[in-house]
Design an enzyme around this catalytic site. Structure first.
Site, mmCIF file in Angstrom:
data_model
loop_
_atom_site.group_PDB
_atom_site.id
_atom_site.type_symbol
_atom_site.label_atom_id
_atom_site.label_comp_id
_atom_site.label_asym_id
_atom_site.label_seq_id
_atom_site.Cartn_x
_atom_site.Cartn_y
_atom_site.Cartn_z
ATOM 1 N N TRP A 1 5.601 -3.762 1.240
ATOM 2 C CA TRP A 1 5.848 -2.341 0.959
ATOM 3 C C TRP A 1 7.330 -2.065 0.810
ATOM 4 C CZ3 TRP A 1 2.119 -0.417 -1.371
ATOM 5 C CH2 TRP A 1 0.788 -0.668 -0.998
ATOM 6 N N LYS B 1 -4.059 6.321 6.243
ATOM 7 C CA LYS B 1 -4.075 5.415 7.393
ATOM 8 C C LYS B 1 -4.241 6.198 8.702
ATOM 9 C CE LYS B 1 -2.307 2.406 4.238
ATOM 10 N NZ LYS B 1 -1.184 2.215 3.342
ATOM 11 N N ASP C 1 9.472 4.911 5.500
ATOM 12 C CA ASP C 1 8.078 4.894 5.060
ATOM 13 C C ASP C 1 7.243 4.643 6.315
ATOM 14 O OD1 ASP C 1 5.546 4.337 4.143
ATOM 15 O OD2 ASP C 1 6.143 2.749 2.745
HETATM 16 C C1 LIG Z 1 -0.513 1.876 2.209
HETATM 17 C C2 LIG Z 1 0.962 1.878 2.191
HETATM 18 C C3 LIG Z 1 1.694 2.281 1.065
HETATM 19 C C4 LIG Z 1 1.045 2.682 -0.242
HETATM 20 O O1 LIG Z 1 0.435 3.883 -0.122
HETATM 21 P P1 LIG Z 1 -0.226 4.609 -1.402
HETATM 22 O O2 LIG Z 1 -0.594 5.928 -0.821
HETATM 23 O O3 LIG Z 1 -1.381 3.765 -1.824
HETATM 24 O O4 LIG Z 1 0.804 4.719 -2.453
HETATM 25 C C5 LIG Z 1 3.069 2.289 1.156
HETATM 26 N N1 LIG Z 1 3.703 1.921 2.284
HETATM 27 C C6 LIG Z 1 3.032 1.504 3.375
HETATM 28 C C7 LIG Z 1 3.784 1.118 4.599
HETATM 29 C C8 LIG Z 1 1.647 1.485 3.374
HETATM 30 O O5 LIG Z 1 0.969 1.080 4.454
#
Ligand SMILES: *Cc1c(COP(=O)(O)O)cnc(C)c1O
Length: 360
Positions: A102, A196, A172
């Site tokens: 990511w 999540k 993030d």
């Molecule tokens: C799942 C995830 C993403 C991507 O998320 P989307 O909503 O599918 O764009 C980005 N960063 C992390 C840390 C994630 O777990």
């Protein structure tokens, strides 16, 4: 009805009381004669929902007054572009730490809009740890400093955040927001895809310090400009109303548990059950560096792929689903987000013990 224990990395398990409440309110939400999905986003009914969702999140995370909370779309992935488009420019620069897939995706996209300087990486050992950072490499004039607080695929997390001085720290937090207590005031911007730990896909939450709003260049599309969304209370256009409503119910549920501090204790207990077993096991092995292990995504392997496959298959037959690890790590991954009950983790560990006894 029979529900499985769902260890998916995302979209992921939601709290059962939330699903039940949403089901009860599906045809008629609180005497309004309609479902939330059928409401105008400009109605008082929906304004109450989004207002309540925001105030619950503010209270859960202790968000300071000088931060805006935005409910946007495009997932965490769109934030990989929105962050540089709003906080930097082609002439500007930003520091990034590369801790996994990511972070790598954020770096790749960020590089299209600003000059990216990677100040640390754990790629040398397949992202199994969080690198120790040398602050002399940090750019004091960077527009921001980007980290991924929890790497969902590799199962590692920061236990201590870098001190970036006056450079805004951007995180993030998609896979560990609300899982432990974070001091929001240490960050310039936090973003998290909802699927999540917050609610359904289609929603991303952005928490941004007010002085970072309004810096986007003239060519930035309105829909990608934080100022447009902040000035319009996340309702410049139609927001993902149903996802925001489910997020509201998840926040309410989390407050009912006792908030993030209490949730953190439960998460430490759940992760401890799994890691405790992995540390003792002669057959299973955790893949992440001990001190950087995630509380949300627990990655582990068996001695060979044949056993990995057998484990995933036999587990699924017993109702423990989505345990297959990401192809870049192999083996298994148990995602145990806030909504995964302690019993689910206990039952999984019980099954792992059984599997070990039969295959040792
Ligand atoms: C799942 C995830 C993403 C991507 O998320 P989307 O909503 O599918 O764009 C980005 N960063 C992390 C840390 C994630 O777990």
């Amino acid at each position: 009805m029979s529900r499985v224990y769902n260890f998916a990395a995302g979209p992921a398990v939601l709290p059962e009381p939330v699903l039940e409440k949403a089901a009860r309110q599906m045809l008629e939400h609180e005497g309004h004669g309609m479902s939330v999905m059928e409401m105008s986003h400009r109605s008082k009914m929906f304004e109450d929902i989004i207002g309540d969702a925001e105030s619950r999140l503010r209270s859960l995370m202790n968000v300071p007054e000088n931060y805006k909370v935005l409910f946007l779309q495009g997932g965490a992935s769109l934030q990989f572009s929105m962050v540089p488009l709003n906080l930097s420019s082609a002439e500007g620069a930003a520091d990034y730490v590369c801790t996994g897939s990511w972070a790598k995706a954020a770096i790749k996209e960020g590089s299209r809009f600003t000059k990216v300087n990677v100040v640390g990486s754990s790629e040398d050992r397949n992202y199994s740890y969080v690198p120790v950072l040398d602050s002399s490499l940090f750019n004091k004039n960077a527009d921001y400093f980007h980290i991924t607080s929890n790497e969902t695929i590799f199962g590692i997390r920061y236990t201590k955040f870098p001190d970036t001085g006056s450079v805004p720290l951007v995180a993030d937090m998609s896979s560990n927001i609300l899982s432990e207590v974070f001091d929001v005031s240490k960050f310039g911007l936090i973003y998290a895809g909802a699927q999540k730990n917050i609610g359904p896909a289609g929603l991303v939450v952005v928490i941004i310090r007010e002085d970072l709003i309004g810096k986007a260049g003239a060519s930035v599309p309105v829909m990608l400009n934080y100022k447009i969304h902040a000035d319009n209370g996340s309702m410049y256009n139609t927001p993902p109303t149903f996802s925001i409503y489910i997020a509201q119910l998840v926040f309410e549920w989390l407050q009912g548990i006792g908030g993030v501090k209490e949730m953190q204790k439960i998460n430490e207990h759940k992760a401890g059950l799994l890691y405790g077993f992995l540390d003792e096991s002669k057959l299973f092995k955790g893949t992440a560096n001990k001190k950087d292990r995630s509380l949300m995504n627990i990655t582990f392997v068996l001695p060979n792929d044949e056993l990995n496959d057998r484990f995933v298959k036999e587990a699924a037959a017993k109702g423990f689903v989505n345990l297959k690890g990401h192809r870049s790590v192999g083996g298994m991954r148990a995602s145990i987000y806030n909504a995964m009950p302690v019993e689910g983790v206990k039952a999984l560990v019980g099954f792992m013990k059984e599997f070990e006894a039969q295959n040792a």
